[in-house]
Design an enzyme around this catalytic site. Structure first.
Site, PDB file in Angstrom:
ATOM      1  N   ASP A 196      -7.078   3.435  -0.218  1.00  0.00           N
ATOM      2  CA  ASP A 196      -6.411   3.721   1.040  1.00  0.00           C
ATOM      3  C   ASP A 196      -5.253   2.754   1.208  1.00  0.00           C
ATOM      4  OD1 ASP A 196      -6.631   5.375   3.604  1.00  0.00           O
ATOM      5  OD2 ASP A 196      -6.357   3.329   4.356  1.00  0.00           O
ATOM      6  N   THR A 197      -4.169   3.247   1.769  1.00  0.00           N
ATOM      7  CA  THR A 197      -2.975   2.433   1.993  1.00  0.00           C
ATOM      8  C   THR A 197      -2.537   2.571   3.442  1.00  0.00           C
ATOM      9  OG1 THR A 197      -2.222   2.756  -0.293  1.00  0.00           O
ATOM     10  CG2 THR A 197      -0.576   2.052   1.303  1.00  0.00           C
TER      11      THR A 197
END
Length: 198
Positions: free
Chosen positions: A69-70
């Site tokens: 996840d970013t």
């Protein structure tokens, strides 16, 4: 190596895994990405990476599952994917001339065991004009990206400086991903092609 599954539909993450020389399947995770009340951005990103990996691991217990996840963070605010063109323009205007953080977590799960690594990169934008923000949003590139930009695409011209991991800003930190796989008994280099024999 046991099967490897990427719990993401991101073509950028798939490209980075291919760059590492790995074969894998793609099975996007379906998880609730709503931040919890008062949840710090770093904890949020790490939790989501593990949630994604664990969700797919339930369906594929025989495999190693990579989740990632970013988030783009300005101050203490998480800047997610824009809902529309107006929000993308507003986000880019806020990033203009500022330093923000890109937080990317990568998680490796098998069954319920999950190991996670978090990478924080400082990215500074030069000052952007209203005209180039408008042109960039009209290109469509910002619409599916955290923070409304892609460093590996047209948006790369906005980046004045970067301190940290370029691949993490794209969506998957290569060094940390390789370390997780090595700790699980699967060094990435053992899957590289061999063209020369010493």
């Amino acid at each position: 190596m046991m099967p490897l599954v990427l719990a993401s539909q991101s073509p950028r993450r798939a490209d980075l895994l291919k760059q590492m020389g790995l074969s894998f399947e793609v099975m996007p995770a379906d998880v609730d990405e709503t931040p919890r009340p008062g949840e710090p951005a770093a904890e949020y990103v790490a939790r989501l990476a593990c949630d994604k990996a664990r969700a797919v691991s339930q369906a594929r217990p025989e495999a190693w599952v990579l989740g990632s996840d970013t988030s783009v963070v300005l101050g203490n605010e998480i800047l997610g994917k824009p809902a529309d063109a107006d929000e993308a323009r507003a986000t880019l205007a806020r990033l203009s001339g500022q330093t923000h953080q890109v937080m990317t977590a990568v998680a490796l799960a098998r069954r319920q065991d999950c190991q996670v690594r978090l990478v924080v990169t400082d990215v500074r934008f030069r000052t952007l004009t209203a005209e180039e923000i408008h042109a960039y949003v009209n290109s469509g590139e910002p619409m599916d990206k955290a923070g409304s930009y892609g460093i590996q695409g047209l948006g790369g011209i906005f980046v004045e400086s970067l301190q940290g991991s370029y691949s993490a800003v794209v969506g998957l930190p290569l060094l940390e991903t390789a370390a997780l796989l090595a700790n699980a008994g699967c060094p990435v280099w053992t899957h590289w092609p061999r063209h020369l024999e010493s």
